[in-house]
Design a protein around this motif. Structure first.
Motif, PDB file in Angstrom:
ATOM      1  N   ASP A  42     -96.475  43.845  12.112  1.00  0.00           N
ATOM      2  CA  ASP A  42     -96.241  42.951  10.972  1.00  0.00           C
ATOM      3  C   ASP A  42     -95.088  43.501  10.130  1.00  0.00           C
ATOM      4  O   ASP A  42     -95.269  44.372   9.289  1.00  0.00           O
ATOM      5  CB  ASP A  42     -97.520  42.858  10.123  1.00  0.00           C
ATOM      6  N   TYR A  43     -93.891  42.962  10.347  1.00  0.00           N
ATOM      7  CA  TYR A  43     -92.682  43.477   9.694  1.00  0.00           C
ATOM      8  C   TYR A  43     -92.665  43.188   8.191  1.00  0.00           C
ATOM      9  O   TYR A  43     -91.874  43.768   7.450  1.00  0.00           O
ATOM     10  CB  TYR A  43     -91.422  42.864  10.309  1.00  0.00           C
ATOM     11  N   THR A  44     -93.516  42.251   7.741  1.00  0.00           N
ATOM     12  CA  THR A  44     -93.502  41.888   6.325  1.00  0.00           C
ATOM     13  C   THR A  44     -94.192  42.938   5.454  1.00  0.00           C
ATOM     14  O   THR A  44     -94.024  42.931   4.231  1.00  0.00           O
ATOM     15  CB  THR A  44     -94.204  40.534   6.101  1.00  0.00           C
ATOM     16  N   LYS A  45     -94.979  43.809   6.073  1.00  0.00           N
ATOM     17  CA  LYS A  45     -95.681  44.860   5.346  1.00  0.00           C
ATOM     18  C   LYS A  45     -95.044  46.208   5.635  1.00  0.00           C
ATOM     19  O   LYS A  45     -94.576  46.450   6.755  1.00  0.00           O
ATOM     20  CB  LYS A  45     -97.159  44.878   5.730  1.00  0.00           C
ATOM     21  N   PHE A  46     -95.067  47.096   4.641  1.00  0.00           N
ATOM     22  CA  PHE A  46     -94.395  48.381   4.811  1.00  0.00           C
ATOM     23  C   PHE A  46     -94.945  49.147   6.006  1.00  0.00           C
ATOM     24  O   PHE A  46     -94.179  49.642   6.843  1.00  0.00           O
ATOM     25  CB  PHE A  46     -94.523  49.244   3.554  1.00  0.00           C
ATOM     26  N   HIS A  47     -96.274  49.261   6.100  1.00  0.00           N
ATOM     27  CA  HIS A  47     -96.837  50.078   7.183  1.00  0.00           C
ATOM     28  C   HIS A  47     -96.546  49.472   8.554  1.00  0.00           C
ATOM     29  O   HIS A  47     -96.359  50.197   9.535  1.00  0.00           O
ATOM     30  CB  HIS A  47     -98.350  50.275   6.981  1.00  0.00           C
ATOM     31  N   GLY A  48     -96.475  48.135   8.630  1.00  0.00           N
ATOM     32  CA  GLY A  48     -96.166  47.503   9.907  1.00  0.00           C
ATOM     33  C   GLY A  48     -94.738  47.771  10.344  1.00  0.00           C
ATOM     34  O   GLY A  48     -94.477  48.098  11.510  1.00  0.00           O
ATOM     35  N   TYR A  49     -93.794  47.632   9.405  1.00  0.00           N
ATOM     36  CA  TYR A  49     -92.387  47.892   9.711  1.00  0.00           C
ATOM     37  C   TYR A  49     -92.186  49.375  10.032  1.00  0.00           C
ATOM     38  O   TYR A  49     -91.483  49.732  10.984  1.00  0.00           O
ATOM     39  CB  TYR A  49     -91.529  47.470   8.531  1.00  0.00           C
ATOM     40  N   ARG A  50     -92.815  50.239   9.234  1.00  0.00           N
ATOM     41  CA  ARG A  50     -92.722  51.687   9.474  1.00  0.00           C
ATOM     42  C   ARG A  50     -93.205  52.042  10.881  1.00  0.00           C
ATOM     43  O   ARG A  50     -92.537  52.766  11.623  1.00  0.00           O
ATOM     44  CB  ARG A  50     -93.575  52.416   8.429  1.00  0.00           C
ATOM     45  N   ASN A  51     -94.358  51.516  11.272  1.00  0.00           N
ATOM     46  CA  ASN A  51     -94.926  51.838  12.584  1.00  0.00           C
ATOM     47  C   ASN A  51     -94.049  51.331  13.720  1.00  0.00           C
ATOM     48  O   ASN A  51     -93.918  51.980  14.761  1.00  0.00           O
ATOM     49  CB  ASN A  51     -96.331  51.266  12.707  1.00  0.00           C
ATOM     50  N   LYS A  52     -93.439  50.168  13.521  1.00  0.00           N
ATOM     51  CA  LYS A  52     -92.514  49.645  14.524  1.00  0.00           C
ATOM     52  C   LYS A  52     -91.345  50.612  14.737  1.00  0.00           C
ATOM     53  O   LYS A  52     -90.977  50.932  15.877  1.00  0.00           O
ATOM     54  CB  LYS A  52     -91.979  48.287  14.093  1.00  0.00           C
ATOM     55  N   VAL A  53     -90.769  51.098  13.638  1.00  0.00           N
ATOM     56  CA  VAL A  53     -89.617  52.005  13.729  1.00  0.00           C
ATOM     57  C   VAL A  53     -90.037  53.334  14.366  1.00  0.00           C
ATOM     58  O   VAL A  53     -89.285  53.915  15.151  1.00  0.00           O
ATOM     59  CB  VAL A  53     -88.982  52.220  12.342  1.00  0.00           C
ATOM     60  N   VAL A  54     -91.228  53.813  14.047  1.00  0.00           N
ATOM     61  CA  VAL A  54     -91.729  55.040  14.676  1.00  0.00           C
ATOM     62  C   VAL A  54     -91.784  54.864  16.190  1.00  0.00           C
ATOM     63  O   VAL A  54     -91.312  55.715  16.958  1.00  0.00           O
ATOM     64  CB  VAL A  54     -93.127  55.415  14.137  1.00  0.00           C
ATOM     65  N   LYS A  65     -83.404  51.161   3.794  1.00  0.00           N
ATOM     66  CA  LYS A  65     -83.227  50.270   2.649  1.00  0.00           C
ATOM     67  C   LYS A  65     -84.570  49.657   2.246  1.00  0.00           C
ATOM     68  O   LYS A  65     -84.897  49.552   1.066  1.00  0.00           O
ATOM     69  CB  LYS A  65     -82.228  49.156   2.985  1.00  0.00           C
ATOM     70  N   PHE A  66     -85.328  49.268   3.257  1.00  0.00           N
ATOM     71  CA  PHE A  66     -86.647  48.685   3.029  1.00  0.00           C
ATOM     72  C   PHE A  66     -87.588  49.709   2.394  1.00  0.00           C
ATOM     73  O   PHE A  66     -88.266  49.427   1.401  1.00  0.00           O
ATOM     74  CB  PHE A  66     -87.210  48.196   4.364  1.00  0.00           C
ATOM     75  N   LYS A  67     -87.620  50.914   2.940  1.00  0.00           N
ATOM     76  CA  LYS A  67     -88.501  51.976   2.438  1.00  0.00           C
ATOM     77  C   LYS A  67     -88.176  52.328   0.994  1.00  0.00           C
ATOM     78  O   LYS A  67     -89.073  52.466   0.154  1.00  0.00           O
ATOM     79  CB  LYS A  67     -88.366  53.225   3.313  1.00  0.00           C
ATOM     80  N   ASP A  68     -86.896  52.467   0.692  1.00  0.00           N
ATOM     81  CA  ASP A  68     -86.483  52.912  -0.644  1.00  0.00           C
ATOM     82  C   ASP A  68     -86.794  51.890  -1.739  1.00  0.00           C
ATOM     83  O   ASP A  68     -86.823  52.243  -2.921  1.00  0.00           O
ATOM     84  CB  ASP A  68     -84.987  53.247  -0.649  1.00  0.00           C
ATOM     85  N   ARG A  69     -87.031  50.651  -1.349  1.00  0.00           N
ATOM     86  CA  ARG A  69     -87.398  49.638  -2.341  1.00  0.00           C
ATOM     87  C   ARG A  69     -88.834  49.817  -2.823  1.00  0.00           C
ATOM     88  O   ARG A  69     -89.200  49.335  -3.898  1.00  0.00           O
ATOM     89  CB  ARG A  69     -87.232  48.229  -1.756  1.00  0.00           C
TER      90      ARG A  69
END
Length: 300
Positions: free
Chosen positions: A163-175, A232-236
């Motif tokens: 789920d790219y709309t949530k921080f943990h979802g986007y973070r896990n995708k990048v990991v 950029k997403f994380k720093d927001r």
């Protein structure tokens, strides 16, 4: 048991005291948190077993037979059955776990045996033992199953379920993408800080490694763009130097990430583990003309 200002302090048994001393020794040796955690969990389980089943709480009372019987106990009873609510502070309500009483793998049992041997060899080195009960203890025979790889189609499908709309979802995708591209261990990846990334040369300095030897891993142009967008997403939302923090800005644990990855894998219809993704990197590297010598040195 001692009581002070309304607070009850449980007095450590001799075995518990030596375990605490051993863990302090490990910290002084700068062993990794993962290694120390493995020692602590497995050895506390063993100490609880000795007290509960044999009423043993002194080092010199431990015999080779007690260790052999403990190995059989774990094989027969399954996970966490040795633990009671009264006997440990750190493992509460084990019967509520989904893996309670499930069979313990031979690899895990051998890790228990190794950790017990390390403790008693240290006690012998410290002069606390004349006869070492682990001298005649051997590891059990293991049959390593070949882990199923993840196909390109399965991997792409997995990525779509985050789920790219949530921080943990986007973070896990990048990991997951970074594990696939670099072949890092999940523990190494979760310890990374933003400053470790060299965007100009497309490489990352990995410092928290298994053998405490720093090394560089390299990423692609596509991964470079993904990392810049993610930062950029994380720093927001979070102000921390950690590259992959929790939503509270703290360290994301391996166990937490593995569970979240497993949950996403279920939705995608894939049984997935971080180590499989790391193996995918190695397989793709070799299939694309990479040599085993370079892989073994850069991957260790």
């Amino acid at each position: 048991m001692e009581k002070e200002m309304g607070i009850i302090h449980m007095k450590l048994s001799e075995l518990e005291f030596y375990l605490e001393d051993f863990l302090a020794y490990c910290q002084n040796k700068n062993l990794s948190r993962k290694t120390i955690s493995s020692y602590e969990q497995s050895l506390k389980l063993f100490i609880v077993y000795l007290k509960k089943e044999h009423d043993i709480d002194k080092v010199k009372e431990v015999r080779t037979g007690h260790i052999r019987q403990y190995i059989n106990y774990v094989q027969d009873r399954g996970k966490y059955t040795v633990v009671s609510r009264e006997s440990t502070k750190n493992i509460n309500f084990p019967e509520n776990r989904t893996d309670f009483k499930k069979q313990v793998s031979s690899i895990t049992i051998n890790n228990y045996i190794r950790n017990i041997k390390v403790l008693f060899n240290w006690l012998r080195q410290e002069g606390e033992l004349q006869k070492n009960p682990v001298d005649n203890i051997s590891q059990i025979k293991t049959v390593r199953r070949q882990k199923k790889g993840i196909s390109k189609e399965e991997f792409n499908n997995l990525i779509e379920y985050f789920d790219y709309t949530k921080f943990h979802g986007y973070r896990n995708k990048v990991v997951v993408l970074l594990l696939q591209v670099t072949g890092m261990r999940i523990g190494e990846c979760l310890e990374l800080e933003v400053d470790a990334i060299d965007f100009k040369n497309k490489m990352i300095l990995v410092t928290k490694t298994k053998g405490n030897k720093e090394r560089y891993v390299y990423f692609s142009n596509v991964m470079q763009r993904e990392l810049k967008q993610y930062l950029k997403f994380k720093d927001r939302y979070i102000d921390t130097q950690l590259l992959f923090p929790t939503t509270k800005g703290t360290n994301l644990t391996i166990q937490s990430f593995e569970k979240q990855l497993k949950d996403v894998g279920k939705k995608a219809g894939i049984d997935v583990h971080p180590h499989q993704i790391r193996n995918n990197f190695a397989r793709h590297y070799l299939l694309n003309g990479g040599d085993f010598y370079t892989l073994s040195h850069s991957w260790s």
